[in-house]
Design a protein around this motif. Structure first.
Motif, mmCIF file in Angstrom:
data_model
loop_
_atom_site.group_PDB
_atom_site.id
_atom_site.type_symbol
_atom_site.label_atom_id
_atom_site.label_comp_id
_atom_site.label_asym_id
_atom_site.label_seq_id
_atom_site.Cartn_x
_atom_site.Cartn_y
_atom_site.Cartn_z
ATOM 1 N N ARG A 182 0.982 -1.147 -0.072
ATOM 2 C CA ARG A 182 -0.156 0.185 0.200
ATOM 3 C C ARG A 182 0.837 1.156 -0.528
ATOM 4 N NH1 ARG A 182 -4.996 -0.463 1.014
ATOM 5 N NH2 ARG A 182 -5.020 2.192 2.143
ATOM 6 N N ALA A 183 2.190 1.939 0.577
ATOM 7 C CA ALA A 183 2.683 2.636 0.575
ATOM 8 C C ALA A 183 3.611 2.931 -0.895
ATOM 9 C CB ALA A 183 4.257 1.786 1.930
ATOM 10 N N ALA A 184 3.843 1.782 -1.488
ATOM 11 C CA ALA A 184 4.496 2.021 -2.276
ATOM 12 C C ALA A 184 3.917 2.618 -3.504
ATOM 13 C CB ALA A 184 4.969 0.582 -3.388
ATOM 14 N N TYR A 185 2.081 2.144 -3.587
ATOM 15 C CA TYR A 185 1.035 2.885 -4.367
ATOM 16 C C TYR A 185 0.889 3.572 -3.525
ATOM 17 C CZ TYR A 185 0.939 -1.312 -7.484
ATOM 18 O OH TYR A 185 1.349 -2.434 -8.958
ATOM 19 N N GLU A 194 -5.421 5.577 3.740
ATOM 20 C CA GLU A 194 -6.748 5.239 4.542
ATOM 21 C C GLU A 194 -7.970 5.532 4.052
ATOM 22 O OE1 GLU A 194 -7.804 1.800 6.500
ATOM 23 O OE2 GLU A 194 -5.899 2.346 5.636
ATOM 24 N N GLY A 195 -9.730 5.307 3.802
ATOM 25 C CA GLY A 195 -10.353 5.550 3.436
ATOM 26 C C GLY A 195 -10.325 6.134 1.952
ATOM 27 N N SER A 196 -9.721 6.249 1.909
ATOM 28 C CA SER A 196 -9.312 6.586 -0.016
ATOM 29 C C SER A 196 -9.783 5.717 -1.032
ATOM 30 C CB SER A 196 -8.540 7.991 -0.268
ATOM 31 O OG SER A 196 -7.206 7.280 -0.328
ATOM 32 N N ARG A 197 -10.132 6.077 -1.812
ATOM 33 C CA ARG A 197 -10.227 5.199 -2.905
ATOM 34 C C ARG A 197 -8.275 4.549 -3.644
ATOM 35 N NH1 ARG A 197 -12.522 6.494 -9.124
ATOM 36 N NH2 ARG A 197 -12.517 3.686 -10.127
ATOM 37 N N ALA A 198 -8.614 3.215 -3.695
ATOM 38 C CA ALA A 198 -7.027 2.150 -4.587
ATOM 39 C C ALA A 198 -6.754 2.987 -5.692
ATOM 40 C CB ALA A 198 -7.211 1.325 -4.327
ATOM 41 N N GLY A 251 -5.111 -5.484 -8.591
ATOM 42 C CA GLY A 251 -4.235 -6.297 -8.954
ATOM 43 C C GLY A 251 -3.087 -6.804 -8.105
ATOM 44 N N ALA A 252 -2.375 -6.426 -7.623
ATOM 45 C CA ALA A 252 -1.367 -5.943 -6.946
ATOM 46 C C ALA A 252 -1.453 -7.407 -5.931
ATOM 47 C CB ALA A 252 -0.064 -4.936 -6.673
ATOM 48 N N VAL A 253 -2.496 -6.082 -5.171
ATOM 49 C CA VAL A 253 -2.561 -7.141 -3.922
ATOM 50 C C VAL A 253 -3.859 -8.178 -4.494
ATOM 51 C CG1 VAL A 253 -4.633 -6.617 -1.994
ATOM 52 C CG2 VAL A 253 -3.445 -4.852 -2.583
ATOM 53 N N LYS A 255 -2.710 -14.302 -3.467
ATOM 54 C CA LYS A 255 -2.269 -15.661 -3.509
ATOM 55 C C LYS A 255 -0.664 -16.031 -3.150
ATOM 56 C CE LYS A 255 -1.896 -17.698 -8.312
ATOM 57 N NZ LYS A 255 -2.034 -17.883 -9.875
ATOM 58 N N ARG A 256 -0.210 -15.053 -3.126
ATOM 59 C CA ARG A 256 1.409 -15.461 -2.819
ATOM 60 C C ARG A 256 0.920 -16.080 -1.859
ATOM 61 N NH1 ARG A 256 3.335 -11.212 -5.352
ATOM 62 N NH2 ARG A 256 3.892 -10.472 -3.682
ATOM 63 N N GLN A 257 0.559 -15.388 -0.821
ATOM 64 C CA GLN A 257 0.258 -15.226 1.131
ATOM 65 C C GLN A 257 -0.488 -17.146 1.210
ATOM 66 O OE1 GLN A 257 -1.481 -11.821 2.251
ATOM 67 N NE2 GLN A 257 0.988 -10.689 2.559
ATOM 68 N N LYS A 258 -1.280 -17.047 0.534
ATOM 69 C CA LYS A 258 -1.976 -18.066 0.557
ATOM 70 C C LYS A 258 -1.131 -19.483 0.495
ATOM 71 C CE LYS A 258 -6.185 -20.487 -0.677
ATOM 72 N NZ LYS A 258 -7.471 -20.497 -1.698
ATOM 73 N N SER A 259 -0.651 -19.018 -0.635
ATOM 74 C CA SER A 259 0.066 -20.327 -1.093
ATOM 75 C C SER A 259 1.544 -20.847 -0.690
ATOM 76 C CB SER A 259 0.466 -20.345 -2.557
ATOM 77 O OG SER A 259 2.736 -21.001 -2.995
#
Length: 407
Positions: free
Chosen positions: A289-292, A296-300, A306-308, A313-317
């Motif tokens: 989030r910091a890289a993008y 907090e509270g604003s539109r992504a 897509g990055a999230v 997916k990687r975290q679930k794996s």
């Protein structure tokens, strides 16, 4: 302390890698002077060095440690080299940055998930084509090469069969059969052996300051796995979990005990994965989030969704792999227990892997026959195979504990 000191009980491998590092340095020196490597230089024979290496051996024997030490030796800048010293001093800037993972010309390829994808491997092959910034070698170390997908392995083959002059590939895998034949045929094979318990115990005493008896018992319980032995020697939680697993053979007297033991094993594996997620997942998400520049509270911001999704997916794996590894360690402890039981039943002499559990081993050995123990060992192995086939962990472990009761 040289970079080779972390390789326990691997004298033959150290000798081969040291000779190759000396030959590699001769190649670099000759290239700078515009001459061919001299046969008069010790180890100057170019056949001692090659562009691709495959490190194999049992779990914990030190494949990755050997590959990292070799990478450091290739980048060694010790002034003693001009006086006939051996590459891999462990103190120079080249050795230090490689061992700390910050050397510009050494790329480590690891995965927290279940596989290494083709996209990552294509990027590495492109990187391998470039000349090293330091003028020595560009080294790419692929930890767990057996986790390459088929497409990723084919991409790696491209880089291995068309090597750049100053690029070295270091691949680590449990066995040569875990790597594509087309890749392993282009690599020099190094097979590490299971280190002796005495050598592991000596290392724990010298480097970690562990008491001699604690080191001996931890080295035996680690069954040749150096990192596992170290954790058992210095980590109270690791010791407690091992003891909890070794209670299972005494708890499967009835179906209720079997199911309770299975549930406890699976819950422990799940707790490990959740503990990792609490610390690592939250940090990764915050960093993304910091890289993008997300607020907090604003539109992504555009592209962040897509990055999230890819990160999740990687975290679930990674969580799945953590659960499997925790269960895998527990099953190895059970195998070691029943192997000791079988040794007692057959009258074998010598130290047991679970010397600190001799009373429990004796009770289990006296309550059954060697045939019962062999069937129980097969039940544990069948559970490992089931987990590898993605069978539900609870069902696989319950089937195993019920089989342990039946004997």
């Amino acid at each position: 302390m040289s970079v080779w000191d972390d390789l326990v009980g691997q004298d033959r491998v150290v000798e081969q890698l040291t000779a190759a590092a000396v030959a590699a340095r001769a190649t670099v020196v000759a290239g700078r002077s515009g001459d061919a490597p001299s046969e008069g230089i010790p180890g100057g024979n170019a056949s001692l060095m090659t562009h691709a290496w495959l490190f194999t051996g049992p779990p914990g024997a030190g494949q990755t440690t050997a590959a990292r030490a070799f990478a450091a030796a290739l980048q060694c800048t010790s002034p003693d080299l001009d006086l006939g010293g051996v590459p891999g001093c462990g103190f120079c800037d080249g050795c230090h940055t490689v061992l700390s993972g910050s050397h510009a010309d050494v790329k480590y390829v690891r995965t927290d998930g279940l596989s290494i994808g083709v996209g990552d491997m294509r990027d590495l092959v492109l990187r391998a084509a470039s000349y090293p910034t330091g003028g020595r070698w560009s080294v790419i170390l692929v930890d767990a090469a057996h986790r390459l997908t088929e497409a990723a392995a084919n991409a790696l083959l491209k880089g291995v069969e068309e090597p750049s002059p100053r690029t070295v590939w270091l691949l680590c895998a449990p066995s040569v059969q875990d790597v594509l034949p087309t890749i392993r045929s282009r690599c020099r094979l190094l097979v590490l052996r299971t280190p002796a318990a005495e050598a592991v115990a000596d290392m724990l005493v010298r480097r970690d300051g562990v008491a001699a008896e604690t080191a001996r018992l931890a080295a035996l319980a680690g069954q040749g796995d150096i990192e596992r032995s170290r954790r058992l020697a210095v980590d109270d939680q690791a010791r407690a979990r091992r003891l909890d697993v070794l209670k299972i053979p005494l708890e499967v007297a009835d179906i209720g005990g079997c199911l309770a033991a299975a549930q406890r094993l699976v819950d422990t594996a799940k707790a490990d994965a959740e503990a990792l997620a609490e610390t690592q997942d939250a940090k990764e998400t915050g960093d993304l989030r910091a890289a993008y520049g997300a607020v907090e509270g604003s539109r992504a911001p555009r592209g962040m969704a897509g990055a999230v999704k890819e990160l999740e997916k990687r975290q679930k794996s990674r969580a799945t792999r953590t659960r499997r590894e925790t269960l895998g360690v527990a099953l190895l402890d059970l195998l070691g227990f029943y192997r000791d039981v079988l040794a007692i039943q057959l009258g074998a002499t010598g130290p047991l892997s679970n010397e600190d559990q001799r009373p429990a081993l004796g009770r289990v050995a006296g309550a059954g026959s060697a045939e019962n123990t062999l069937r129980r060992i097969e039940a544990v192995l069948a559970c490992r195979r089931a987990l590898d086939r993605n069978v539900d962990p609870l069902l696989a472990v319950e089937a195993m504990t019920v089989a342990l009761r039946a004997g």
